[in-house]
Design a protein around this motif. Structure first.
Motif, PDB file in Angstrom:
ATOM      1  N   MET A   1      28.903  73.793  52.654  1.00  0.00           N
ATOM      2  CA  MET A   1      29.618  75.047  52.902  1.00  0.00           C
ATOM      3  C   MET A   1      28.764  75.964  53.790  1.00  0.00           C
ATOM      4  O   MET A   1      27.588  76.174  53.538  1.00  0.00           O
ATOM      5  CB  MET A   1      29.898  75.741  51.560  1.00  0.00           C
ATOM      6  N   THR A   2      29.358  76.503  54.868  1.00  0.00           N
ATOM      7  CA  THR A   2      28.618  77.350  55.797  1.00  0.00           C
ATOM      8  C   THR A   2      28.317  78.701  55.154  1.00  0.00           C
ATOM      9  O   THR A   2      29.190  79.319  54.549  1.00  0.00           O
ATOM     10  CB  THR A   2      29.458  77.572  57.081  1.00  0.00           C
ATOM     11  N   GLU A   3      27.068  79.142  55.333  1.00  0.00           N
ATOM     12  CA  GLU A   3      26.666  80.434  54.768  1.00  0.00           C
ATOM     13  C   GLU A   3      27.300  81.563  55.584  1.00  0.00           C
ATOM     14  O   GLU A   3      27.352  81.516  56.812  1.00  0.00           O
ATOM     15  CB  GLU A   3      25.140  80.556  54.802  1.00  0.00           C
ATOM     16  N   ASN A   4      27.782  82.594  54.880  1.00  0.00           N
ATOM     17  CA  ASN A   4      28.370  83.736  55.569  1.00  0.00           C
ATOM     18  C   ASN A   4      27.293  84.562  56.267  1.00  0.00           C
ATOM     19  O   ASN A   4      26.182  84.708  55.765  1.00  0.00           O
ATOM     20  CB  ASN A   4      29.115  84.627  54.573  1.00  0.00           C
ATOM     21  N   THR A   5      27.649  85.108  57.450  1.00  0.00           N
ATOM     22  CA  THR A   5      26.755  86.000  58.194  1.00  0.00           C
ATOM     23  C   THR A   5      27.528  87.276  58.510  1.00  0.00           C
ATOM     24  O   THR A   5      28.716  87.388  58.180  1.00  0.00           O
ATOM     25  CB  THR A   5      26.299  85.352  59.516  1.00  0.00           C
ATOM     26  N   ILE A   6      26.875  88.203  59.202  1.00  0.00           N
ATOM     27  CA  ILE A   6      27.600  89.436  59.561  1.00  0.00           C
ATOM     28  C   ILE A   6      28.678  89.158  60.610  1.00  0.00           C
ATOM     29  O   ILE A   6      29.513  90.023  60.887  1.00  0.00           O
ATOM     30  CB  ILE A   6      26.653  90.560  60.036  1.00  0.00           C
ATOM     31  N   PHE A   7      28.681  87.941  61.188  1.00  0.00           N
ATOM     32  CA  PHE A   7      29.735  87.577  62.143  1.00  0.00           C
ATOM     33  C   PHE A   7      30.889  86.826  61.475  1.00  0.00           C
ATOM     34  O   PHE A   7      31.815  86.378  62.135  1.00  0.00           O
ATOM     35  CB  PHE A   7      29.148  86.740  63.279  1.00  0.00           C
ATOM     36  N   SER A   8      30.810  86.691  60.146  1.00  0.00           N
ATOM     37  CA  SER A   8      31.908  86.046  59.401  1.00  0.00           C
ATOM     38  C   SER A   8      33.148  86.931  59.450  1.00  0.00           C
ATOM     39  O   SER A   8      33.044  88.159  59.568  1.00  0.00           O
ATOM     40  CB  SER A   8      31.493  85.831  57.941  1.00  0.00           C
ATOM     41  N   PRO A   9      34.345  86.320  59.350  1.00  0.00           N
ATOM     42  CA  PRO A   9      35.569  87.132  59.370  1.00  0.00           C
ATOM     43  C   PRO A   9      35.623  88.093  58.189  1.00  0.00           C
ATOM     44  O   PRO A   9      35.050  87.830  57.135  1.00  0.00           O
ATOM     45  CB  PRO A   9      36.695  86.093  59.303  1.00  0.00           C
ATOM     46  N   ILE A  10      36.308  89.181  58.382  1.00  0.00           N
ATOM     47  CA  ILE A  10      36.409  90.238  57.373  1.00  0.00           C
ATOM     48  C   ILE A  10      37.017  89.718  56.072  1.00  0.00           C
ATOM     49  O   ILE A  10      36.786  90.244  54.985  1.00  0.00           O
ATOM     50  CB  ILE A  10      37.230  91.416  57.960  1.00  0.00           C
TER      51      ILE A  10
END
Length: 683
Positions: A1-10
């Motif tokens: 599972m990809t880790e969320n970043t500040i560029f992840s969707p809202i």
């Protein structure tokens, strides 16, 4: 599972479902970073104040004891006011809340409350805006106020910002290189974001805004400098135009060019002949003659065997250009094609038009966004002109440029801005300025009237209608606002219908209409199907209706000087004398000065300079200057020094050969790659 970043969707936030994500998208919020950078536009200081310190018309917080039963009075259509007395500092103050009847259940006599609102010193009363619990002694009661919409409320935005910061604060990394943070005494990005959303006091918000402004300008300038370097290193097309044919065409024009027009024609033609790709901005005041300059340089490219394309933001403006250029190029061997959304996607006429463009039979194509569709193919495109270029995104401009090989680009804007600002705000472009008006053009006569004197103004408009002319009426809002006492388009439309109909017809135009509806209304107005058009500022740019001789702007003190000048430029397009009437009751000296400037000058560059001087550096969250790229925090007029510094530092970095691989710029390089890709995707 990809880790969320500040560029992840809202949508990775637990409180954001499909509907809420859609509402956030409408505000330009697609990612977690968008939300974290969605900063407040102002702050309310909710700390209680003493009666002795109050200033008339200032927003204040008063604490006290409810001294009378709350009473609701109803008036008008669906309107009401709630009154009660608050005992504070041994004085009984009348508190009034408009159209918030539910507050009655929250207020009980002898209970202690704080009320935030506007103080009226003459009446010794407070117009309530917020009912607050009695102070707990906390001195950091600073409330952030965000731009909201009818689909998402203020409190929801606050809650989501808090959730996003708590969840993602450890993933917020510095974008500005450490050397620049130290050099300019900035603060780190995490603290900047925290202190703009959750400041302890106004001082910490101001310090954070300074860093946020520099970061925003710096990233913007990095993008521009990367594009500029690409343009300088990529080959362009040397367009060897026929100088004799060009001189013959200029001599055939029914008037002589101004010195300013001659200067910019020479600048652009010099660029055309160079084997480096042109990327130039042509700015000129309304009526300064940009169209004829565009016609001359397009003709130059055509004499060299190239096709040219002119892209306009609306169908009606594209049609206007097509009609004007057809007259200008009559008998000159220029074949003009008009391509808009109205052309029909599969019509026989459109297929013939596309074939003519692909085969090179049509050497000048005028259109809207339809020009960048996949099925539009040019045989030999050499020059692209983009009208009102700030109305198009980076991706749209780039797509049109790529319709040919090494295409030269000329962008045009009718918003005059000081040259220093133009060079900095459009850092990737060379700037040409037409700073002279053609001889014989009548200046628009501008007057200022107060609301109490509109009767005489309406009688004057009727005389203009009798003479066969038409009028624009512009107002800031579409529908009535509870918080702003401004004339609004809906109410004004009803009022003016009563005043003028059935003798004269009144139309309505506003930003919530679909593009085809707006175009249809403007076509009807152009055909004189109605004599008066009530509109919001959607008519600010571009459309020519020569028969309109009057522009009336209600609540003119609510508009910036540059915007007022743009609106005024919508009249005076014909042979008859034109008039602009500003209806306003300014509340302060600055507002009065602005009205006087407008009545005394028709020079867009002088007005732009006056706007800059009047606004000064005290306006922490200043209104935006039309025609300049928009920023979330920084104001390119007020913060011109920061913008120039950001340009200087960005230019130094980009001109270093190995900056992309230098460790000190690694974070910046990665971030810039993501931002430029995102800007292209969301344009």
């Amino acid at each position: 599972m990809t880790e969320n970043t500040i560029f992840s969707p809202i949508s990775v936030l637990s409180d954001v479902g499909l509907q809420r994500a859609k509402a956030l998208n409408e505000l330009g919020i697609y990612t977690i970073e968008d939300l974290l950078l969605y900063f407040p536009f102002r702050y309310e200081d909710l700390r209680p104040q003493n009666m002795a310190d109050l200033v008339d018309q200032q927003k204040v917080t008063l604490e006290g004891t409810v001294a009378s039963e709350p009473v609701i009075a109803r008036y008008g259509r669906k309107k009401n006011r709630l009154n009660f007395r608050l005992l504070t500092d041994q004085e009984s103050v009348m508190v009034t809340f408009f159209n918030q009847p539910w507050i009655k259940k929250q207020v009980t006599i002898d209970e202690r409350f704080a009320v935030y609102g506007k103080w009226d010193a003459r009446r010794r009363s407070l117009t309530g805006m917020k009912l607050l619990p009695f102070s707990s002694g906390d001195s950091s009661e600073i409330d952030a106020v965000y731009p909201a919409s009818q689909h998402i409320r203020q409190n929801t935005i606050k809650k989501l910002v808090t959730q996003a910061f708590e969840q993602f604060q450890d993933k917020i990394a510095n974008i500005i290189p450490e050397t620049l943070i130290e050099k300019y005494r900035l603060i780190d990005r995490k603290t900047t974001i925290h202190d703009l959303h959750f400041p302890d006091d106004l001082k910490s918000a101001k310090i954070a805004r300074r860093t946020a402004t520099f970061e925003e300008f710096f990233v913007f300038q990095m993008e521009l400098q990367v594009l500029k370097k690409r343009d300088q290193t990529e080959n362009g097309t040397a367009i060897e135009y026929n100088i004799d044919e060009l001189k013959k065409f200029i001599a055939s024009l029914p008037y002589e060019l101004t010195d300013a027009q001659k200067r910019v024609v020479n600048e652009i033609c010099y660029d055309l002949k160079r084997p480096i790709r042109m990327n130039r901005l042509l700015q000129g005041d309304v009526g300064s003659g940009k169209t004829i300059v565009a016609a001359i340089v397009m003709f130059a490219a055509i004499t060299a065997g190239y096709q040219t394309a002119l892209m306009a933001p609306t169908e009606i403006l594209a049609e206007q250009h097509a009609n004007n250029l057809t007259k200008i190029f009559e008998g000159m061997g220029v074949n003009i094609g008009l391509l808009t959304g109205a052309s029909g996607s599969k019509s026989k006429q459109r297929r013939a038009l596309l074939a003519g463009i692909e085969q090179g039979d049509i050497n000048l194509v005028i259109g809207t966004h339809a020009l960048i569709q996949d099925d539009v193919k040019f045989k030999k495109l050499g020059l692209v002109i983009i009208d009102e270029q700030h109305r198009f995104g980076v991706k749209q401009r780039e797509t049109l440029r790529k319709k040919g090989a090494d295409v030269d680009v000329l962008a045009m804007t009718a918003t005059p801005i000081p040259r220093t600002l133009a060079i900095t705000a459009y850092g990737e472009m060379d700037v040409s300025t037409i700073d002279q008006m053609p001889n014989g053009r009548k200046p628009v006569l501008t007057s200022w009237v107060k609301n109490s004197n509109v009767r005489g103004m309406l009688d004057f408009v009727k005389k203009q209608f009798k003479a066969g002319h038409q009028a624009f009426v512009v107002t800031p809002l579409i529908e009535e606002s509870e918080s702003l006492d401004l004339k609004n388009a809906m109410a004004l439309y009803d009022q003016l219908q009563t005043e003028f109909e059935p003798t004269y017809k009144v139309g309505l135009l506003h930003g919530r209409m679909k593009p085809n509806e707006k175009d249809e209304i403007m076509r009807q107005f152009k055909d004189n199907e109605f004599q008066l058009l009530v509109s919001t500022t959607v008519i600010e740019v571009g459309v020519d209706v020569p028969n309109v001789t009057v522009m009336i702007i209600y609540d003119a003190d609510r508009f910036g000087l540059a915007q007022l000048h743009q609106l005024r430029g919508r009249v005076g397009r014909g042979q008859d004398q034109a008039y602009c009437i500003l209806v306003a009751d300014p509340k302060n000296e600055t507002g009065i000065k602005r009205m006087k400037i407008m009545t005394q000058s028709n020079d867009g560059f002088k007005i732009s300079q006056a706007d800059l001087q009047l606004r000064g550096s005290g306006d922490v969250f200043g209104s935006k200057q039309s025609g300049v790229p928009e920023f979330r925090v920084g104001d390119p007029v007020v913060d011109i020094g920061a913008l120039q510094t950001a340009q200087l530092e960005a230019s130094k970095i980009v001109n270093e050969e190995d900056w992309r691989t230098d460790n000190q710029f690694r974070q910046l390089s990665d971030y810039l790659t993501i931002v430029m890709q995102k800007n292209a995707n969301f344009d």
